[in-house]
Design an enzyme around this catalytic site. Structure first.
Site, short mmCIF file in Angstrom:
data_model
loop_
_atom_site.label_atom_id
_atom_site.label_comp_id
_atom_site.label_asym_id
_atom_site.label_seq_id
_atom_site.Cartn_x
_atom_site.Cartn_y
_atom_site.Cartn_z
N ALA A 42 4.01 2.44 8.33
CA ALA A 42 3.85 2.66 9.77
C ALA A 42 4.58 1.59 10.57
CB ALA A 42 2.37 2.66 10.14
N GLU A 43 4.54 0.34 10.11
CA GLU A 43 5.23 -0.73 10.81
C GLU A 43 6.74 -0.56 10.70
OE1 GLU A 43 5.38 -4.45 12.99
OE2 GLU A 43 3.99 -2.78 12.78
N TYR A 44 7.23 -0.17 9.50
CA TYR A 44 8.66 0.08 9.33
C TYR A 44 9.12 1.20 10.26
CZ TYR A 44 13.16 0.98 7.11
OH TYR A 44 14.51 1.14 6.89
N GLU A 130 6.84 21.93 1.44
CA GLU A 130 6.50 21.23 0.20
C GLU A 130 5.75 19.95 0.53
OE1 GLU A 130 10.25 20.84 -2.26
OE2 GLU A 130 11.06 21.70 -0.41
N LYS A 132 5.34 15.81 0.40
CA LYS A 132 6.20 14.62 0.41
C LYS A 132 5.56 13.57 -0.51
CE LYS A 132 8.56 11.35 3.46
NZ LYS A 132 8.20 10.15 2.67
N ARG A 153 18.27 6.68 -5.81
CA ARG A 153 18.94 6.99 -4.55
C ARG A 153 19.76 5.81 -4.05
NH1 ARG A 153 15.58 9.13 0.56
NH2 ARG A 153 14.69 7.04 0.46
N LYS A 331 4.86 13.38 8.60
CA LYS A 331 4.08 12.35 7.91
C LYS A 331 2.64 12.32 8.40
CE LYS A 331 6.35 8.70 6.50
NZ LYS A 331 7.12 7.43 6.43
N CYS A 425 -28.82 -17.00 6.98
CA CYS A 425 -28.65 -15.60 7.37
C CYS A 425 -28.47 -15.51 8.89
CB CYS A 425 -29.86 -14.79 6.94
SG CYS A 425 -29.86 -13.09 7.56
N CYS A 443 -29.30 -12.83 1.39
CA CYS A 443 -30.33 -13.42 2.24
C CYS A 443 -31.65 -13.37 1.49
CB CYS A 443 -30.43 -12.64 3.55
SG CYS A 443 -31.91 -13.01 4.51
#
Length: 691
Positions: A42-44, A130, A132, A153, A331, A425, A443
């Site tokens: 997500a960051e990329y 299809e 991913k 690739r 996605k 606690c 506790c």
């Protein structure tokens, strides 16, 4: 590659674009070359989209080596480079339903499909849908039906030769079958690892004292890019075919779905989770259907892929610089994301377990905004070296509780603080203790602790406990916070006027709860024991305790040795039961529950003591026909003496009782050296006269 320098602001587009390019290249290197991704998808994607936007607004800032102009990654040393005859391009991404609708509109416009006055497509496009896969893309070359080469690739133009490693994957045929065998065929597909195989691999890694893999994708990539193919051969890799490169000596199928059908006839593995649909509505229906089943699939996926089905229409649409116009990767919401850890608090569970919880800057991950994530226990915080102030990777998958996966160490600020487990606690001020052999701190406040009190009351009311319908968490919160209920016994003192005074609690709800409390007074001993919430005592153990002792008082006063005689009760469970009833406060609450007939149950005699004779605990196998006893009668006699009667002979068998026409069981017993008795010998043992 080191992380990029200080992040420039958006107000400086040239510097910002340069920083984004460097950051994306560094992430590509870690992902493709090192097989050590350190940036969540997500960051990329967020950084990539931002760079695309800047370059669109400032075309003069586009550089030939920008990540927007290629797929990403470089060939690693140790593998021979392979130039793809046809580039292995990536796909454009969509993240929302609107992106899919826009994609369908672009495709329809590109194909001159008919639309109405509002611009709505009235001649829907046919698409192949299809999954991913979250694995590693590869290209397989077959010449005259024989597998000759495999390559990764890489950057889309040049990959790495991994032929010897691919040969070790059983799912990939070394020879194609069928009648339509082409002279040359480049099969595009994905190497991946199934979830069950990933779990087994990590078990082996742990047993060997080796590093565990973070996820199936990393395991697949790391396994495929081993210089020693013997290591790859030992890893449980799988493969699915989904595309094509070069084809020579055979006609190209007219549709993409037809291509996949043809692949199946050639013996290539093709995933069955696919469909042919029409229009945007069909695409979205497929996406949401897969999304509902995603967690139950045997492999990881991060979305679905849509491709225009007809090959001639694909050709008409063509390509942009890095992706085909006829395809889209839709996605799922990212399961991992970056955010900042603001603080670490601790939560107190029903049994007093102290759990560190990360307080986070809000981040959208896994389809929801997350502000808190579990850190499991103190040891996990230490092992992951997570500190307050860190930038962290947060993971949320399906209904799983969000967790902090790791800290991004090269983003750690100088003032980051280590976590210190409190000694008291936070709910009741009682001492926190951690036993030497346990990972969890607890506790010691027992039922005095408000946090434990709420959880204990909730457990007490559960359907499998006293089944108090209508006593939900929000009602319990009010009862405890207003000090109306301190122990489970107080529940049975609640009156109508008290309940209707609670927030959002109508008269009908109050009457229903009072009726439920009245019904709950008549229960069983097993349910009552389970309702007490004794640590390590579940439904099954509660039933065994009730059956063994018959009534509550013997359980409350039982020494550990007596508890160990109960079926499936070991030292840890016995100690937990003993300590629970040894605590005076717990005994007081139990007496309050039993006083004046508040909670009652039918009591019975204790179960007969287990036999202690020579056959007690022994495993016996019966075979053949006995002279005077039926098989069932002999079995009952043996079990009454404490023996277990098994159906097959093994090394764990103590005796075999053989009659006439005994077969393979007798032979197996003689082979293993197991004592063989006739009926008379069995009677001798039953009488306690061991030979």
């Amino acid at each position: 590659m080191a992380r990029s320098p200080v992040e420039p602001p958006a107000s400086q587009p040239a510097k910002r674009a340069a920083w984004l390019r460097a950051e994306l290249e560094r992430a590509n290197y870690a992902y493709y070359v090192l097989d050590q991704p350190d940036l969540p998808d997500a960051e990329y994607d967020r950084l990539f989209v931002e760079l695309q936007r800047i370059e669109a607004e400032h075309p003069d800032l586009v550089t030939p080596d920008s990540p927007t102009q290629r797929v990403g990654g470089e060939a690693a040393s140790g593998f021979t480079p392979v130039v793809h005859d046809k580039p292995m391009l990536s796909l454009n991404n969509g993240f929302a339903d609107e992106d899919v609708i826009a994609f369908d509109k672009r495709v329809a416009d590109g194909l001159d499909k008919a639309t109405d006055l509002a611009g709505t497509v009235t001649e829907p496009v046919e698409y192949a849908c299809e999954l991913k896969f979250d694995g590693l893309a590869i290209s397989l070359r077959y010449e005259n039906g024989r597998f000759v080469q495999a390559s990764t690739r890489g950057d889309g133009t040049t990959g790495e030769d991994v032929t010897e490693n691919i040969r070790t994957i059983r799912a990939i045929p070394l020879t194609l079958k069928g009648k339509r065998i082409p002279r040359m065929l480049d099969v595009r597909g994905e190497v991946l690892m199934f979830k069950r195989d990933f779990a087994r691999l990590n078990e082996r890694q742990r047993a060997a004292g080796q590093r565990e893999f973070a996820n199936p994708r990393n395991a697949a990539a790391g396994s495929l890019r081993q210089l020693d193919s013997k290591i790859t051969a030992s890893r449980p890799l799988s493969f699915f075919a989904y595309g094509i490169g070069v084809l020579d000596g055979a006609d190209m199928p007219d549709t993409h779905s037809g291509l996949l059908d043809w692949y199946e006839t050639l013996g290539l593995p093709v995933n069955r989770e696919r469909a042919v649909v029409r229009g945007a509505a069909g695409l979205l229906a497929f996406f949401h259907s897969v999304g509902e089943r995603r967690e139950s699939l045997p492999y990881d996926i991060d979305g679905v892929v849509y491709k225009v089905n007809r090959r001639d229409e694909q050709d008409r649409l063509g390509f942009v610089s890095r992706a085909p116009r006829f395809a889209l990767a839709h996605k799922f919401p990212a399961q991992e994301a970056l955010t900042k850890l603001i603080a670490i608090d601790v939560q107190v569970g029903r049994t007093g377990a102290i759990t560190p919880v990360a307080r986070l800057e809000p981040v959208f991950v896994g389809g929801a905004t997350v502000t808190n994530a579990t850190l499991h226990n103190e040891d996990e915080v230490r092992r992951k070296d997570i500190r307050i102030g860190d930038t962290v990777i947060v993971r949320r998958a399906g209904d799983v509780i969000p967790e902090v996966v790791s800290a991004v160490l090269d983003r750690r600020p100088a003032d980051a603080q280590e976590f210190v487990m409190p000694t008291e606690c936070p709910e009741c001020g009682s001492r926190i203790e951690r036993l030497p052999d346990e990972a969890i701190a607890r506790c010691t406040g027992g039922l005095f602790c408000p946090a434990q009190r709420k959880q204990a009351l909730w457990h007490f009311a559960q359907r499998r406990a006293l089944d108090i319908d209508g006593l939900g968490e929000k009602i319990i919160d009010q009862l405890v916070e207003q000090n109306l209920v301190r122990t489970p016994a107080d529940l049975f003192n609640l009156g109508f006027s008290t309940l209707v005074a609670l927030d959002r609690f109508a008269e009908k709800s109050a009457r229903n709860l009072i009726d439920s409390l009245e019904k709950a007074k008549h229960t069983t001993l097993a349910r009552f024991i389970y309702a007490l919430g004794i640590r390590h005592v579940g439904e099954s153990t509660a039933k065994d305790l009730a059956k063994h002792f018959g009534s509550l008082d013997p359980i409350m006063h039982a020494p550990i040795d007596a508890l160990l005689e109960v079926n499936d009760v070991g030292p840890i469970v016995a100690e937990s039961i003993h300590q629970f009833f040894a605590e005076e406060h717990n005994r007081t609450v139990i007496e309050q529950l039993r006083a004046r007939g508040k909670v009652t149950w039918p009591e019975g005699p204790p179960a007969p003591r287990a036999p202690q004779g020579v056959l007690a605990g022994k495993t016996v196998v019966l075979t053949g026909t006995l002279p005077t006893l039926t098989r069932e009668a002999a079995k009952e006699m043996l079990e009454a003496a404490g023996a277990k009667v098994a159906g097959s002979v093994s090394k764990k068998t103590d005796y075999v009782v053989a009659g006439a026409d005994a077969g393979s069981k007798l032979a197996k017993a003689e082979e293993l050296g197991i004592p063989v008795l006739d009926e008379a010998g069995m009677h001798t043992l039953l009488e306690g006269h061991a030979r």
